[in-house]
Design a protein around this motif. Structure first.
Motif, PDB file in Angstrom:
ATOM      1  N   ALA A 165       0.832  -1.204   0.000  1.00  0.00           N
ATOM      2  CA  ALA A 165       0.000   0.000   0.000  1.00  0.00           C
ATOM      3  C   ALA A 165       0.867   1.255   0.000  1.00  0.00           C
ATOM      4  CB  ALA A 165      -0.922  -0.003   1.217  1.00  0.00           C
ATOM      5  N   LEU A 166       1.958   1.227   0.774  1.00  0.00           N
ATOM      6  CA  LEU A 166       2.863   2.373   0.826  1.00  0.00           C
ATOM      7  C   LEU A 166       3.527   2.593  -0.532  1.00  0.00           C
ATOM      8  CD1 LEU A 166       4.389   4.568   2.366  1.00  0.00           C
ATOM      9  CD2 LEU A 166       6.056   2.827   3.054  1.00  0.00           C
ATOM     10  N   ASN A 167       3.992   1.500  -1.132  1.00  0.00           N
ATOM     11  CA  ASN A 167       4.634   1.603  -2.445  1.00  0.00           C
ATOM     12  C   ASN A 167       3.676   2.193  -3.481  1.00  0.00           C
ATOM     13  OD1 ASN A 167       6.773   0.397  -1.196  1.00  0.00           O
ATOM     14  ND2 ASN A 167       6.671  -1.523  -2.328  1.00  0.00           N
ATOM     15  N   ARG A 168       2.451   1.707  -3.433  1.00  0.00           N
ATOM     16  CA  ARG A 168       1.454   2.182  -4.397  1.00  0.00           C
ATOM     17  C   ARG A 168       1.193   3.679  -4.216  1.00  0.00           C
ATOM     18  NH1 ARG A 168      -1.824  -0.913  -7.281  1.00  0.00           N
ATOM     19  NH2 ARG A 168      -3.624   0.021  -8.334  1.00  0.00           N
ATOM     20  N   ALA A 169       1.127   4.115  -2.966  1.00  0.00           N
ATOM     21  CA  ALA A 169       0.875   5.528  -2.686  1.00  0.00           C
ATOM     22  C   ALA A 169       2.014   6.396  -3.215  1.00  0.00           C
ATOM     23  CB  ALA A 169       0.702   5.735  -1.182  1.00  0.00           C
ATOM     24  N   VAL A 170       3.254   5.937  -3.038  1.00  0.00           N
ATOM     25  CA  VAL A 170       4.407   6.702  -3.511  1.00  0.00           C
ATOM     26  C   VAL A 170       4.411   6.774  -5.031  1.00  0.00           C
ATOM     27  CG1 VAL A 170       6.931   6.706  -3.670  1.00  0.00           C
ATOM     28  CG2 VAL A 170       5.814   6.228  -1.480  1.00  0.00           C
ATOM     29  N   ILE A 171       4.087   5.654  -5.689  1.00  0.00           N
ATOM     30  CA  ILE A 171       4.046   5.642  -7.157  1.00  0.00           C
ATOM     31  C   ILE A 171       2.976   6.607  -7.667  1.00  0.00           C
ATOM     32  CG2 ILE A 171       3.504   4.205  -9.167  1.00  0.00           C
ATOM     33  CD1 ILE A 171       4.794   1.853  -7.620  1.00  0.00           C
ATOM     34  N   GLU A 172       1.820   6.615  -6.990  1.00  0.00           N
ATOM     35  CA  GLU A 172       0.761   7.539  -7.395  1.00  0.00           C
ATOM     36  C   GLU A 172       1.201   8.988  -7.204  1.00  0.00           C
ATOM     37  OE1 GLU A 172      -2.143   6.880  -8.935  1.00  0.00           O
ATOM     38  OE2 GLU A 172      -1.386   4.823  -9.030  1.00  0.00           O
ATOM     39  N   GLN A 173       1.946   9.250  -6.120  1.00  0.00           N
ATOM     40  CA  GLN A 173       2.453  10.613  -5.903  1.00  0.00           C
ATOM     41  C   GLN A 173       3.411  11.006  -7.023  1.00  0.00           C
ATOM     42  OE1 GLN A 173       3.677   9.920  -1.609  1.00  0.00           O
ATOM     43  NE2 GLN A 173       3.122  12.081  -1.543  1.00  0.00           N
ATOM     44  N   ALA A 174       4.296  10.095  -7.384  1.00  0.00           N
ATOM     45  CA  ALA A 174       5.279  10.383  -8.435  1.00  0.00           C
ATOM     46  C   ALA A 174       4.585  10.627  -9.771  1.00  0.00           C
ATOM     47  CB  ALA A 174       6.271   9.223  -8.548  1.00  0.00           C
ATOM     48  N   LYS A 175       3.561   9.828 -10.060  1.00  0.00           N
ATOM     49  CA  LYS A 175       2.804  10.055 -11.300  1.00  0.00           C
ATOM     50  C   LYS A 175       2.185  11.451 -11.293  1.00  0.00           C
ATOM     51  CE  LYS A 175      -0.099   6.790 -12.396  1.00  0.00           C
ATOM     52  NZ  LYS A 175      -1.074   5.691 -12.202  1.00  0.00           N
ATOM     53  N   GLY A 180       1.806  16.879 -13.398  1.00  0.00           N
ATOM     54  CA  GLY A 180       1.722  18.312 -13.148  1.00  0.00           C
ATOM     55  C   GLY A 180       2.848  19.076 -13.814  1.00  0.00           C
ATOM     56  N   ARG A 181       4.031  18.501 -13.896  1.00  0.00           N
ATOM     57  CA  ARG A 181       5.184  19.223 -14.416  1.00  0.00           C
ATOM     58  C   ARG A 181       5.367  19.058 -15.929  1.00  0.00           C
ATOM     59  NH1 ARG A 181      10.140  19.709 -10.189  1.00  0.00           N
ATOM     60  NH2 ARG A 181       8.891  20.324  -8.384  1.00  0.00           N
ATOM     61  N   THR A 182       4.899  17.944 -16.487  1.00  0.00           N
ATOM     62  CA  THR A 182       5.151  17.692 -17.913  1.00  0.00           C
ATOM     63  C   THR A 182       3.881  17.626 -18.747  1.00  0.00           C
ATOM     64  OG1 THR A 182       5.096  15.279 -17.689  1.00  0.00           O
ATOM     65  CG2 THR A 182       7.208  16.374 -17.274  1.00  0.00           C
ATOM     66  N   ASP A 187      -1.124   7.240 -17.465  1.00  0.00           N
ATOM     67  CA  ASP A 187      -0.463   6.065 -18.053  1.00  0.00           C
ATOM     68  C   ASP A 187       0.920   6.428 -18.578  1.00  0.00           C
ATOM     69  OD1 ASP A 187      -2.604   4.468 -17.471  1.00  0.00           O
ATOM     70  OD2 ASP A 187      -3.485   4.564 -19.491  1.00  0.00           O
ATOM     71  N   GLN A 188       1.046   7.592 -19.202  1.00  0.00           N
ATOM     72  CA  GLN A 188       2.341   8.021 -19.721  1.00  0.00           C
ATOM     73  C   GLN A 188       3.329   8.271 -18.578  1.00  0.00           C
ATOM     74  OE1 GLN A 188       0.894  11.377 -21.989  1.00  0.00           O
ATOM     75  NE2 GLN A 188       1.054  10.255 -23.948  1.00  0.00           N
ATOM     76  N   ILE A 193       8.189   6.368 -15.520  1.00  0.00           N
ATOM     77  CA  ILE A 193       8.790   5.829 -14.295  1.00  0.00           C
ATOM     78  C   ILE A 193       9.297   4.411 -14.539  1.00  0.00           C
ATOM     79  CG2 ILE A 193       8.340   5.161 -11.900  1.00  0.00           C
ATOM     80  CD1 ILE A 193       6.170   7.362 -11.844  1.00  0.00           C
ATOM     81  N   ASN A 194       8.490   3.610 -15.197  1.00  0.00           N
ATOM     82  CA  ASN A 194       8.861   2.226 -15.469  1.00  0.00           C
ATOM     83  C   ASN A 194      10.092   2.150 -16.375  1.00  0.00           C
ATOM     84  OD1 ASN A 194       8.243  -0.670 -15.282  1.00  0.00           O
ATOM     85  ND2 ASN A 194       7.819  -0.508 -17.466  1.00  0.00           N
ATOM     86  N   GLN A 195      10.162   3.031 -17.373  1.00  0.00           N
ATOM     87  CA  GLN A 195      11.299   3.038 -18.284  1.00  0.00           C
ATOM     88  C   GLN A 195      12.585   3.390 -17.542  1.00  0.00           C
ATOM     89  OE1 GLN A 195      11.290   2.124 -21.665  1.00  0.00           O
ATOM     90  NE2 GLN A 195      13.485   2.091 -21.167  1.00  0.00           N
TER      91      GLN A 195
END
Length: 230
Positions: A165-175, A180-182, A187-188, A193-195
Motif C-alpha cells: 500500500a505504501l509503495n502504491r501511494a508513492v508511485i501515485e504521488q510520483a505520477k 503536473g510538471r510535464t 499512463d504516460q 517511471i517504469n522506463q
C-alpha cells in the motif's frame, strides 16, 4: 515419533538434565519486566525412553499435542507413526535410530496430525539419559511451533500488505508530480517511471520515491533540477 519424556511436572528432571524451575522461583527471575505479549503460547512436552524396559513415557503436554489425555493410549512408535505426515515418517524412524544409537543433542522438525486431524509443526530435541558414563535411555523435549509459525506468517503477510500500500501511494504521488510538471497522462507518467526503472536497474518504487523526494526539496536547490524526469 519417539514417545518418551515423562512426568511434565514442575521441577521434573532427568538423570543428566537440569530441573525445570518455574520462572517465579528462579533467583534471577525477570518476571514482570518483559510484557507477557512478547511470549507465544507454544505447548511443550517431554519424553523418556529407558533401554532396559523399552517403555516410552510422555508428559501430559505431549499427550495433548497428539489429542489425547493420559491413559487413553499407550505411547509406542507404532502408535505415533500414523500421526506423522507420510513424507516425514522415514525421517522420524531414522532420527530415532540415530539418537538411540549415538545420542545427541540432536533435533528434528516434523509435521503431525492430531486425533482431530489438525496439523501441528513440532520440534523434537533429544539426547541420552546417562548413568555415569553409560547411556541408559533417551530423553527429549518437544515444542509445538504451530502458533509461532502462524503468528509469524500473519505478521509477514500484514507487513507485505502495508508495504504494498505504501509503495502504491508513492508511485501515485510520483505520477502526479510528472503529470503536473510535464502534462503527460497518468499512463504516460507510469510509463516514464517504469522506463527509468529498467534503464537504471532499480525498482519502480525506488524511482518513484526519488521523484517525490526531489519534488519536495526546497526551491532553488540544484538537486531539484538534476532528476532525468524533472
Amino acid at each position: 515419533m519417539f514417545s518418551g519424556l515423562g512426568a511434565g511436572e514442575p521441577g521434573y528432571s532427568t538423570s543428566n538434565g537440569p530441573s525445570v524451575i518455574p520462572n517465579s522461583a528462579h533467583p534471577d527471575s525477570i518476571q514482570g519486566k518483559v510484557p507477557p505479549t512478547d511470549f507465544l503460547n507454544c505447548p511443550t512436552g517431554f519424553v523418556e525412553y529407558y533401554f532396559a524396559d523399552g517403555v516410552f513415557r510422555w508428559s501430559d503436554g505431549l499427550y495433548r499435542m497428539y489429542g489425547y489425555e493420559r491413559g487413553e493410549v499407550v505411547p509406542t512408535m507404532e502408535m505415533v507413526l500414523p500421526h506423522v505426515e507420510p513424507e516425514d515418517r522415514p525421517r522420524v524412524q531414522a532420527y530415532w535410530d540415530h539418537v538411540s544409537t549415538h545420542g545427541g543433542p540432536s533435533s528434528l522438525y516434523l509435521s503431525i496430525r492430531d486425533r482431530k486431524d489438525r496439523q501441528h509443526k513440532l520440534l523434537y530435541s533429544a539426547d541420552y539419559i546417562m548413568d555415569g558414563d553409560t547411556p541408559i535411555g533417551v530423553w527429549g523435549v518437544v515444542v509445538d511451533l504451530t502458533t509461532s509459525i502462524h503468528t509469524d506468517r500473519h505478521q509477514l503477510a500484514t507487513e507485505a500488505v502495508a508495504a504494498s500500500a505504501l509503495n502504491r501511494a508513492v508511485i501515485e504521488q510520483a505520477k502526479g508530480v510528472l503529470m503536473g510538471r510535464t502534462g503527460v497522462t497518468a499512463d504516460q507518467a507510469y510509463g516514464l517511471i517504469n522506463q527509468l526503472s529498467q534503464d537504471t536497474n532499480r525498482k519502480v518504487y525506488a524511482v518513484a520515491q526519488d521523484i517525490v523526494d526531489r519534488a519536495t526539496v526546497r526551491a532553488g536547490d540544484p538537486e531539484s533540477q538534476s532528476h532525468p524526469l524533472l
